[in-house]
Design an enzyme around this catalytic site. Structure first.
Site, mmCIF file in Angstrom:
data_model
loop_
_atom_site.group_PDB
_atom_site.id
_atom_site.type_symbol
_atom_site.label_atom_id
_atom_site.label_comp_id
_atom_site.label_asym_id
_atom_site.label_seq_id
_atom_site.Cartn_x
_atom_site.Cartn_y
_atom_site.Cartn_z
ATOM 1 N NE ARG A 237 -4.259 -1.475 0.175
ATOM 2 C CZ ARG A 237 -4.421 -2.540 -0.612
ATOM 3 N NH1 ARG A 237 -3.477 -2.865 -1.486
ATOM 4 N NH2 ARG A 237 -5.523 -3.260 -0.542
ATOM 5 C CD GLU A 266 -3.262 3.307 -5.099
ATOM 6 O OE1 GLU A 266 -4.285 2.649 -5.387
ATOM 7 O OE2 GLU A 266 -2.245 2.800 -4.635
ATOM 8 C CG HIS A 285 -3.666 -0.693 -6.599
ATOM 9 N ND1 HIS A 285 -3.938 -0.095 -5.395
ATOM 10 C CD2 HIS A 285 -3.640 -2.023 -6.332
ATOM 11 C CE1 HIS A 285 -4.085 -1.006 -4.453
ATOM 12 N NE2 HIS A 285 -3.905 -2.190 -5.007
HETATM 13 C C1 DGY Z 1 -6.067 -6.140 -2.805
HETATM 14 O O1 DGY Z 1 -6.789 -7.093 -3.086
HETATM 15 O O2 DGY Z 1 -5.946 -5.708 -1.666
HETATM 16 C C2 DGY Z 1 -5.342 -5.503 -3.938
HETATM 17 O O3 DGY Z 1 -4.363 -4.631 -3.538
HETATM 18 C C3 DGY Z 1 -6.339 -4.772 -4.783
HETATM 19 O O4 DGY Z 1 -6.825 -3.699 -4.043
#
Ligand code: DGY
Length: 324
Positions: A237, A266, A285
Site C-alpha cells: 500500500r 490513488e 495498482h
Molecule cells: C487487494 O486485493 O488488496 C489488492 O491490492 C487490490 O486492491
C-alpha cells in the site's frame, strides 16, 4: 423473504445471477458514493454489501441497521474500519489466496522492469532514439544472483521470494514479525532486522499490509540505509512508504530506482514527480488485475457472502469474533 444485498463492484453476469437466485440484489455504480443520501433507504434494508474499494464509514454503518456481512473483493481491508464492524457484529470477508501468485507476478515484473530499464528503453526505441548500439549509459543491472529483501513475509511476500530464489538464484532476506523456518529451509531465506535487510539487499520489496504500525514504515531514514544501487519495489500500500521521502531519495540518487504499484494518493496524478523520472516504473495498482484473478476474487466474495448470509462459515473471514 429474500435477504437484501447491495453490490458495488465488478461481478460477472453469472455471479450476479447466482446472487439474484438467493437474494434481492441492488447494483450501485462505482460513481455513486455508497453513503449518498439517495442510497440511505437501500442501505437501511441491506443485509450484505459486496464490492471493491468500498467506502465504509461509521455513519454508513449507523444507517445500515440490518447489515450482517461486508464482502470486499480484495485481500486488503485497510479502507474498512474493522473494529467498528466487529463491535456491531458485522462480518468482514476478504479474498486472500486467489490473488497471491498474480500479485507476486506483478512484484517480479517490477523487479525486472526497473533493473533492466525495460519501460525507459522501450520508450527510447519508440522515440526513434536507437541509432547505434547502446552503451553503458543505458545498461541495466542483473537480477539473477542478487539479494532480494522482502519487507513482510506473508503469502504474497513468500510467493515473490520463491520466484527470486528458485527462478533467479537470488539470496532471499526477509523481515517479519515471526520467523518462517519452513521457508528458510525451502528457499535458504534468512531473517533480518529491517535495518539490516535494507542495508544488505539489492532489491527491497514491500508486501506488508497497511496498519497503524506499518504506516510510513519506510521513510527517509530507512531509504538512506539502502545501497545507492538499490532498487525499491512497493506492491503493498502506498502509505507504507513516505512518498515525499521516496521522491527525494530518487532525485538525490540515494537509491537507484523504484517500481511502484501503489501510491499514497490513488489514482496517481501526472503532476507527481514520480511520473517524470525515467528510473521509476509506476503502475496503476494492477497487483491482482488479470482477468482470471479478478474473476476468482469476485467469485470468492460471492461465495463468502452466500455462505455468511446462509448462516455458514464464510471461506475468508477477517473478524473471527463475529462468527457464532
Ligand atoms: C487487494 O486485493 O488488496 C489488492 O491490492 C487490490 O486492491
Amino acid at each position: 423473504m429474500k435477504k437484501r444485498l447491495v453490490v458495488q463492484g465488478r461481478l460477472s453476469d453469472a455471479q450476479l445471477a447466482e446472487l439474484r437466485d438467493l437474494f434481492e440484489v441492488a447494483v450501485l455504480p462505482k460513481t455513486t458514493a455508497l453513503d449518498a443520501p439517495e442510497n440511505r433507504a437501500l442501505l437501511a434494508e441491506a443485509h450484505g454489501i459486496i464490492g471493491s474499494g468500498l467506502a465504509i464509514t461509521p455513519q454508513l454503518l449507523d444507517a445500515a441497521r440490518n447489515l450482517n456481512v461486508i464482502a470486499t473483493i480484495s485481500v486488503g481491508y485497510d479502507n474498512i474500519p474493522v473494529d467498528e464492524l466487529t463491535k456491531r457484529g458485522i462480518m468482514l470477508c476478504n479474498t486472500p489466496d486467489v490473488l497471491t501468485e498474480t500479485t507476486a507476478d506483478t512484484g517480479f515484473a517490477l523487479i525486472m522492469t526497473t533493473a533492466r530499464r525495460v519501460v525507459e528503453l522501450a520508450e527510447w526505441v519508440k522515440a526513434d532514439k536507437w541509432q547505434a548500439s547502446i552503451g553503458p549509459a543505458l545498461f541495466g543491472s542483473d537480477v539473477h544472483g542478487k539479494t532480494l529483501g522482502m519487507v513482510g513475509f506473508g503469502r504474497i511476500g513468500q510467493a515473490v521470494a520463491r520466484r527470486g530464489a528458485l527462478g533467479f538464484g537470488m539470496q532471499v532476506l526477509y523481515s517479519n514479525a515471526s520467523p518462517k523456518p519452513a521457508l528458510e529451509k525451502e528457499l535458504g531465506a534468512q531473517r533480518r532486522e529491517l535495518n539490516e535487510l535494507l542495508a544488505e539487499a539489492d532489491f527491497v520489496c514491500v508486501t506488508v499490509p497497511l496498519t497503524a504500525e506499518t504506516e510510513h514504515l519506510i521513510s527517509a531514514q530507512e531509504l538512506a540505509l539502502m545501497k545507492p544501487s538499490g532498487i525499491f519495489i512497493n506492491i503493498a500500500r502506498g502509505k507504507v512508504v513516505d512518498e515525499s521521502a521516496l521522491i527525494h531519495a530518487l532525485e538525490t540518487s540515494v537509491i537507484q530506482a523504484a517500481g511502484l504499484d501503489v501510491f499514497e494518493q490513488e489514482p496517481l496524478r501526472a503532476a507527481s514527480p514520480l511520473t517524470k523520472m525515467p528510473n521509476v516504473v509506476a503502475l496503476p495498482h494492477i497487483g491482482s488485475a488479470t482477468h482470471e484473478t479478478r474473476d476468482a476474487m469476485a467469485q470468492r466474495a460471492v461465495d463468502n457472502m452466500r455462505l455468511a448470509l446462509q448462516g455458514e462459515r464464510p471461506i475468508s473471514l477477517v473478524n473471527e469474533e463475529t462468527y457464532q
